[in-house]
Motif scaffolding. Structure first.
Motif, PDB file in Angstrom:
ATOM      1  N   GLN A 149      22.977  52.529   9.274  1.00  0.00           N
ATOM      2  CA  GLN A 149      24.331  51.983   9.343  1.00  0.00           C
ATOM      3  C   GLN A 149      25.388  53.055   9.096  1.00  0.00           C
ATOM      4  N   HIS A 150      25.012  54.148   8.430  1.00  0.00           N
ATOM      5  CA  HIS A 150      25.979  55.185   8.093  1.00  0.00           C
ATOM      6  C   HIS A 150      26.160  56.212   9.219  1.00  0.00           C
ATOM      7  N   ILE A 151      25.338  56.143  10.252  1.00  0.00           N
ATOM      8  CA  ILE A 151      25.265  57.236  11.224  1.00  0.00           C
ATOM      9  C   ILE A 151      26.219  57.018  12.390  1.00  0.00           C
ATOM     10  N   ASP A 152      26.875  58.094  12.796  1.00  0.00           N
ATOM     11  CA  ASP A 152      27.673  58.130  14.016  1.00  0.00           C
ATOM     12  C   ASP A 152      27.228  59.355  14.802  1.00  0.00           C
ATOM     13  N   THR A 153      26.502  59.142  15.891  1.00  0.00           N
ATOM     14  CA  THR A 153      25.925  60.258  16.641  1.00  0.00           C
ATOM     15  C   THR A 153      26.966  61.038  17.436  1.00  0.00           C
ATOM     16  N   PRO A 159      28.856  61.712  40.986  1.00  0.00           N
ATOM     17  CA  PRO A 159      29.252  61.493  39.582  1.00  0.00           C
ATOM     18  C   PRO A 159      30.760  61.466  39.379  1.00  0.00           C
ATOM     19  N   GLU A 160      31.477  62.355  40.066  1.00  0.00           N
ATOM     20  CA  GLU A 160      32.917  62.427  39.873  1.00  0.00           C
ATOM     21  C   GLU A 160      33.615  61.204  40.459  1.00  0.00           C
ATOM     22  N   ASP A 161      33.183  60.746  41.636  1.00  0.00           N
ATOM     23  CA  ASP A 161      33.859  59.616  42.294  1.00  0.00           C
ATOM     24  C   ASP A 161      33.615  58.299  41.567  1.00  0.00           C
ATOM     25  N   ARG A 162      32.405  58.097  41.065  1.00  0.00           N
ATOM     26  CA  ARG A 162      32.055  56.804  40.479  1.00  0.00           C
ATOM     27  C   ARG A 162      32.446  56.697  39.005  1.00  0.00           C
ATOM     28  N   ALA A 163      32.853  57.807  38.395  1.00  0.00           N
ATOM     29  CA  ALA A 163      33.126  57.834  36.953  1.00  0.00           C
ATOM     30  C   ALA A 163      34.172  56.803  36.560  1.00  0.00           C
ATOM     31  N   SER A 164      33.976  56.202  35.392  1.00  0.00           N
ATOM     32  CA  SER A 164      34.862  55.144  34.901  1.00  0.00           C
ATOM     33  C   SER A 164      35.571  55.579  33.627  1.00  0.00           C
ATOM     34  N   SER A 165      36.814  55.151  33.502  1.00  0.00           N
ATOM     35  CA  SER A 165      37.530  55.342  32.247  1.00  0.00           C
ATOM     36  C   SER A 165      36.868  54.527  31.139  1.00  0.00           C
ATOM     37  N   PHE A 166      37.049  54.969  29.894  1.00  0.00           N
ATOM     38  CA  PHE A 166      36.504  54.255  28.748  1.00  0.00           C
ATOM     39  C   PHE A 166      37.342  54.592  27.535  1.00  0.00           C
ATOM     40  N   SER A 167      37.141  53.846  26.475  1.00  0.00           N
ATOM     41  CA  SER A 167      37.847  54.086  25.223  1.00  0.00           C
ATOM     42  C   SER A 167      36.837  54.329  24.119  1.00  0.00           C
ATOM     43  N   HIS A 168      37.080  55.367  23.321  1.00  0.00           N
ATOM     44  CA  HIS A 168      36.189  55.609  22.179  1.00  0.00           C
ATOM     45  C   HIS A 168      36.225  54.437  21.204  1.00  0.00           C
ATOM     46  N   GLY A 169      37.320  53.660  21.244  1.00  0.00           N
ATOM     47  CA  GLY A 169      37.411  52.498  20.362  1.00  0.00           C
ATOM     48  C   GLY A 169      36.416  51.410  20.691  1.00  0.00           C
ATOM     49  N   SER A 170      35.916  51.369  21.931  1.00  0.00           N
ATOM     50  CA  SER A 170      34.923  50.355  22.307  1.00  0.00           C
ATOM     51  C   SER A 170      33.504  50.895  22.250  1.00  0.00           C
ATOM     52  N   GLU A 171      33.346  52.115  21.732  1.00  0.00           N
ATOM     53  CA  GLU A 171      32.047  52.782  21.673  1.00  0.00           C
ATOM     54  C   GLU A 171      31.341  52.469  20.372  1.00  0.00           C
ATOM     55  N   LEU A 172      30.042  52.250  20.430  1.00  0.00           N
ATOM     56  CA  LEU A 172      29.189  52.180  19.245  1.00  0.00           C
ATOM     57  C   LEU A 172      28.032  53.132  19.475  1.00  0.00           C
ATOM     58  N   ALA A 173      27.914  54.147  18.629  1.00  0.00           N
ATOM     59  CA  ALA A 173      26.943  55.217  18.865  1.00  0.00           C
ATOM     60  C   ALA A 173      26.058  55.404  17.647  1.00  0.00           C
ATOM     61  N   GLN A 174      24.828  54.887  17.722  1.00  0.00           N
ATOM     62  CA  GLN A 174      23.845  55.026  16.664  1.00  0.00           C
ATOM     63  C   GLN A 174      22.527  55.505  17.260  1.00  0.00           C
ATOM     64  N   PRO A 175      21.582  55.935  16.448  1.00  0.00           N
ATOM     65  CA  PRO A 175      20.347  56.506  16.987  1.00  0.00           C
ATOM     66  C   PRO A 175      19.521  55.526  17.824  1.00  0.00           C
ATOM     67  N   HIS A 176      19.640  54.228  17.523  1.00  0.00           N
ATOM     68  CA  HIS A 176      18.816  53.237  18.209  1.00  0.00           C
ATOM     69  C   HIS A 176      19.574  52.454  19.260  1.00  0.00           C
ATOM     70  N   TYR A 177      20.898  52.598  19.311  1.00  0.00           N
ATOM     71  CA  TYR A 177      21.701  51.727  20.175  1.00  0.00           C
ATOM     72  C   TYR A 177      23.031  52.385  20.489  1.00  0.00           C
ATOM     73  N   TYR A 178      23.405  52.323  21.764  1.00  0.00           N
ATOM     74  CA  TYR A 178      24.721  52.791  22.198  1.00  0.00           C
ATOM     75  C   TYR A 178      25.308  51.733  23.120  1.00  0.00           C
ATOM     76  N   SER A 179      26.613  51.475  22.981  1.00  0.00           N
ATOM     77  CA  SER A 179      27.279  50.537  23.896  1.00  0.00           C
ATOM     78  C   SER A 179      28.682  51.025  24.199  1.00  0.00           C
ATOM     79  N   ILE A 180      29.173  50.662  25.381  1.00  0.00           N
ATOM     80  CA  ILE A 180      30.501  51.069  25.822  1.00  0.00           C
ATOM     81  C   ILE A 180      30.974  50.089  26.896  1.00  0.00           C
TER      82      ILE A 180
END
Length: 895
Positions: free
Chosen positions: A37-41, A128-149
């Motif tokens: 729970q403490h980890i931010d990758t 890769p360049e054409d299909r790339a999507s904008s995103f926000s770090h605020g909607s990111e969850l980055a842990q060793p077992h799970y990532y979502s965006i």
């Protein structure tokens, strides 16, 4: 009756108190077992912005990415914001997909065997360049077992989890009649075959752009995959790969090459020639009149376009490269790196001519330069679909379908380095269901089991930094063993037995491998067995396998990894074979494709590596001497007295490269003469400003961790070395991200001033590490940076692997507990600890007064308790007396 009533009430109160205490204890246990729970990758994915003393050759960047997978996994999966080797940078504003990666986390190396998958809706875009999507770090969850965006451009939620050889992706789509998933190899191309009846895609991605593997193994190092989809395909096709075969036809006059014996393309060329194509891999010099290393070349040519349309230029290079079209810079990778491929696309007009210029410099090791131009492809949709069914090499493959609002489409991918059948077997054995949460939970539990081996008492911010560092220390080297077999990057065959790769041994012998000795001793034996399998398959224990041999870095520090494990009682491998491999490192020149210890014959004859014959002569000499110390220690422990005496003598050769006049390393020729005291040729890092040169002279001089007292004696005594260290740290010559001198904060312990180590280490930890995206002050280097932090914050450090001792610093936390593999627990308690109270006033070991500034490995493994009384002012007596200091190199360490 009244008595019974009071008795009942009393019993109820007792039960309530016990219940509360039990509940609180259970809650504490849950917290202790959920360190993930403490980890931010994402810590370290942004450039460090704090104070940093650097050579211009290296930037303060972590080179890490938010990967998902088990500890020591064969592959990880990560968001991809760039097609460069390092898949993710915090500053990039778009996500191109989710990459199955083998990039060594935190290293300045190259990607290999990668595969990227990207969901999108609406117009099909495949690059890769054409299909790339904008995103926000605020909607990111980055842990060793799970990532979502959330992919903002498509309103798609992407979720990732993974195990060791398989990964699980879950995409939540919006309602759309045109939903797509694209799969490609971001570094080059791949082979793809679509099976619509089974909702599967299988194939492989090759190793195009990687140095060293085709030449060493007989075939390119490929990563095979099987991808299973939860939803049927309504449409699918391949994207044709670039055809580079006609490049020579586009340049009827060939390429004019001008070669220089420097890296700056300066002065008059030492060689000029015409080549019909640019397709070279130089293991030595590109020509008899050109240096083996530190050369540059400028190629110019005229392209005559055969047809109109988009053309793509590809440049595969080792080290720095630039591409100009009509004098416009279109590819700028003028940086020291491993081999990789850069590309640039533009529209050309049939019949017109275009000026092409390619500039390249080679640093050290093998050199690679390949150039190609792909003309427009002309294949219709029907042909591309049929190719997908039959299987073919292509740039990408894509599938399409309709989706309802919030419909989840799942993709499972199994990978293998052996073949497609093994990739399918790996997927079935690791993820044989369609329950995404089940896989994520299993990976989470595995991480918590690994992380709970160290418990700390600290603030939430401290836990975030610490446990993210601990997680990073448990990623590499990666285990590529598959059902008891492995594909060998050393002989090109599928071999039985254990294999780990991505050993950044020049970095990680210092504290990463010693940390694994404490936390993962069984795995350490596996890793050494893997090094010995590499020795059997390729002739040498490697220095930096990724996945095969490379000639990166100087010493053969597998010697240190093996010796440190052996000295500390880890011996579940062929110890005689290991010792033989170490002796080969110490006596035998490398082969054409693997150099081992460069200059080893001269080193044995002269007692140093001469500057007029070899590059990096200073650090080679000092590191060879340290490796000889490690060989000596293992020989002594194995009862090989003659070898011990020989190599302990050789371990003092480092003195031969220290200048009695300047008290620093200094270039020295084979005839014994000293070069100029400011000659930067001792190290490729010492070129540049005067501060750069002095920086590396001073850092390299301190690399004698096995004989600190000898170094002090050479300089003129303890007080002189102390003054040297004071000047070194006060004038910002020390850089925490530079492995040359990572041990140097602890050197005060050896010369009677341990209180200076205590103050310094706490300052370095507090000023150089943070919990934000820019929280790493330099390259993570496969766990070395993080393990340095782990040891330092706990309060002790393995200054000299190969010795069974650790130097004591200043514990950052009030309490640290290590769960040892033998079932015991080593505990460090710091009373009266705070940001100000960094100095040790006194110490006890198991309740008895302890006055040494170091601790023996056996004391740790015995399950002891080390307690400190901390204070705001130094106790200059504690640990300073001669009898309490570390013993000299020539004497075995006693407990």
């Amino acid at each position: 009756m009244k008595k019974n009533k009071y008795l009942f009430s009393f019993c109820a109160l007792v039960l309530w108190i016990v219940s509360c205490e039990t509940k609180n204890q259970q809650e504490d246990d849950v917290t202790a077992k959920d360190q993930i729970q403490h980890i931010d990758t994402r810590i370290g994915t942004k450039s460090w912005s704090g104070k940093s003393t650097l050579s211009q050759a290296e930037l303060p960047q972590g080179h890490v990415y938010p990967g998902v997978g088990l500890p020591f996994a064969m592959t990880q999966i990560t968001p991809q914001t760039t097609t460069k080797d390092i898949p993710y940078w915090w500053e990039n504003e778009k996500i191109q997909g989710f990459r199955s990666t083998h990039y060594p986390n935190g290293a300045s190396m190259s990607e290999y065997g990668s595969l990227t998958i990207m969901p999108l809706v609406g117009e099909l875009k495949t690059t890769p360049e054409d299909r790339a999507s904008s995103f926000s770090h605020g909607s990111e969850l980055a842990q060793p077992h799970y990532y979502s965006i959330i992919l903002d451009d498509y309103d798609i939620k992407a979720e990732l989890t993974a195990v060791s050889k398989a990964k699980f992706l879950q995409f939540t789509f919006p309602k759309s009649n045109a939903s797509h998933i694209v799969i490609d190899n971001p570094m080059a191309h791949g082979y793809f075959r679509v099976n619509p009846e089974k909702n599967e895609i299988e194939g492989y991605t090759d190793n195009t752009g990687r140095k060293g593997n085709k030449g060493y193994t007989g075939r390119e190092f490929a990563s095979y995959f099987v991808a299973k989809f939860s939803k049927p395909f309504e449409d699918f096709a391949l994207v044709a790969k670039p055809d580079l075969s006609s490049t020579i036809e586009l340049f009827p006059d060939g390429f004019r090459g001008e070669f220089y014996n420097n890296m700056e393309l300066s002065g008059k060329p030492n060689l000029q020639r015409i080549d019909s194509s640019i397709d070279f891999e130089w293991s030595g010099a590109p020509a008899s009149t050109i240096n083996t290393d530190l050369f540059s070349v400028r190629y110019t040519g005229e392209l005559i376009a055969k047809q109109s349309g988009q053309h793509t230029f590809y440049v595969t290079s080792d080290d720095g490269v630039r591409l100009f079209v009509n004098d416009t810079l279109v590819i700028d990778s003028w940086v020291n790196r491993g081999a990789t491929t850069d590309d640039f696309s533009m529209n050309l007009k049939a019949g017109e001519s275009y000026k092409i210029k390619i500039e390249y410099y080679d640093y050290y090791g093998g050199g690679t330069l390949k150039f190609g131009c792909a003309q427009p492809a002309s294949l219709n949709a029907s042909k591309l679909m049929q190719m997908a069914i039959n299987g073919a090499e292509a740039s990408a493959v894509h599938v399409s379908f309709k989706t309802e609002e919030d419909e989840k489409v799942q993709v499972k991918i199994g990978t293998s380095f052996i073949n497609i059948a093994q990739a399918r077997k790996n997927l079935e054995s690791e993820i044989n269901h369609w329950d995404f949460e089940k896989t994520a939970q299993a990976t989470k539990e595995a991480w918590n089991k690994a992380l709970e081996k160290i418990q700390i008492e600290g603030s939430e911010d401290q836990k975030k930094i610490f446990y993210t560092a601990l997680q990073r220390s448990l990623l590499l080297p990666r285990n590529i063993t598959e059902d008891g077999y492995h594909y060998s990057a050393f002989n090109g065959k599928v071999m039985p037995g254990m294999m780990y790769t991505d050993f950044s041994i020049w970095d990680t012998f210092r504290s990463e491998h010693p940390l694994l000795i404490l936390l993962e001793p069984e795995r350490v034996s596996e890793m050494i067995t893997a090094l010995l399998n590499s020795y059997d398959e390729g002739g040498w224990m490697p220095k930096w396998p990724s996945p095969g041999y490379s000639n990166i870095m100087h010493g053969t520090h597998a010697d240190a990894v093996v010796a440190d494990a052996y000295i500390k009682g880890i011996r579940d491998y062929d110890t005689e074979k290991a010792f033989g491999a170490m002796l080969k490192n110490g006596t035998t020149p490398g082969t054409g494709h693997y150099v081992a210890r460069v200059g080893i014959i001269d080193y044995q004859k002269l007692g140093y590596v001469p500057t007029d014959r070899y590059g990096e002569s200073a650090i080679r000499t000092l590191e060879f001497a340290y490796d000889d110390y490690c060989i000596a220690q293992m020989a002594n422990a194995m009862g090989k007295e003659a070898v011990y005496k020989e190599y302990i003598k050789r371990s003092l050769y480092y003195i031969n490269f220290l200048d009695p006049e300047t008290k620093l390393v200094r270039g020295r020729n084979a005839d014994g003469s000293w070069r100029s005291a400011t000659d930067p040729s001792i190290s490729g890092w010492a070129y540049g400003s005067d501060k750069d040169r002095e920086n590396y002279f001073r850092n390299i001089t301190l690399f004698a961790p096995h004989d600190v007292q000898g170094l002090a004696n050479f300089m003129g005594g303890d007080e002189v070395l102390e003054a040297y260290l004071d000047h070194f740290f006060e004038n910002d010559f020390y850089y925490v991200g530079d492995e040359y001198s990572m041990h140097s904060p602890y050197l005060y312990n050896y010369i009677g001033a341990p209180w200076k180590t205590q103050k310094l280490i706490r300052t370095l930890l507090n000023e150089n590490f943070s919990s934000g995206p820019g929280g790493l002050p330099g390259n993570e280097d496969c766990g070395q940076m993080s393990s340095w932090y782990i040891f330092g914050s706990m309060g002790f450090y393995p200054t000299c692997p190969g010795s069974p001792t650790y130097q004591i610093g200043s514990p950052m936390f009030d309490k640290v507990s290590l769960k040892l593999s033998n079932g015991k627990q080593f505990t460090i308690i710091a009373h009266n600890n705070s940001q100000e109270n960094v100095y040790i006033q006194s110490a006890t070991l198991n309740g008895k007064s302890y006055t040494k500034s170091w601790i023996h490995h056996d004391d740790i493994m015995a399950g002891s308790t080390l307690e400190f009384e901390m204070g705001p002012k130094p106790n200059k007596e504690w640990g300073a007396k001669l009898e309490n200091r570390h013993e000299s190199v020539s004497k075995p360490i006693s407990n």
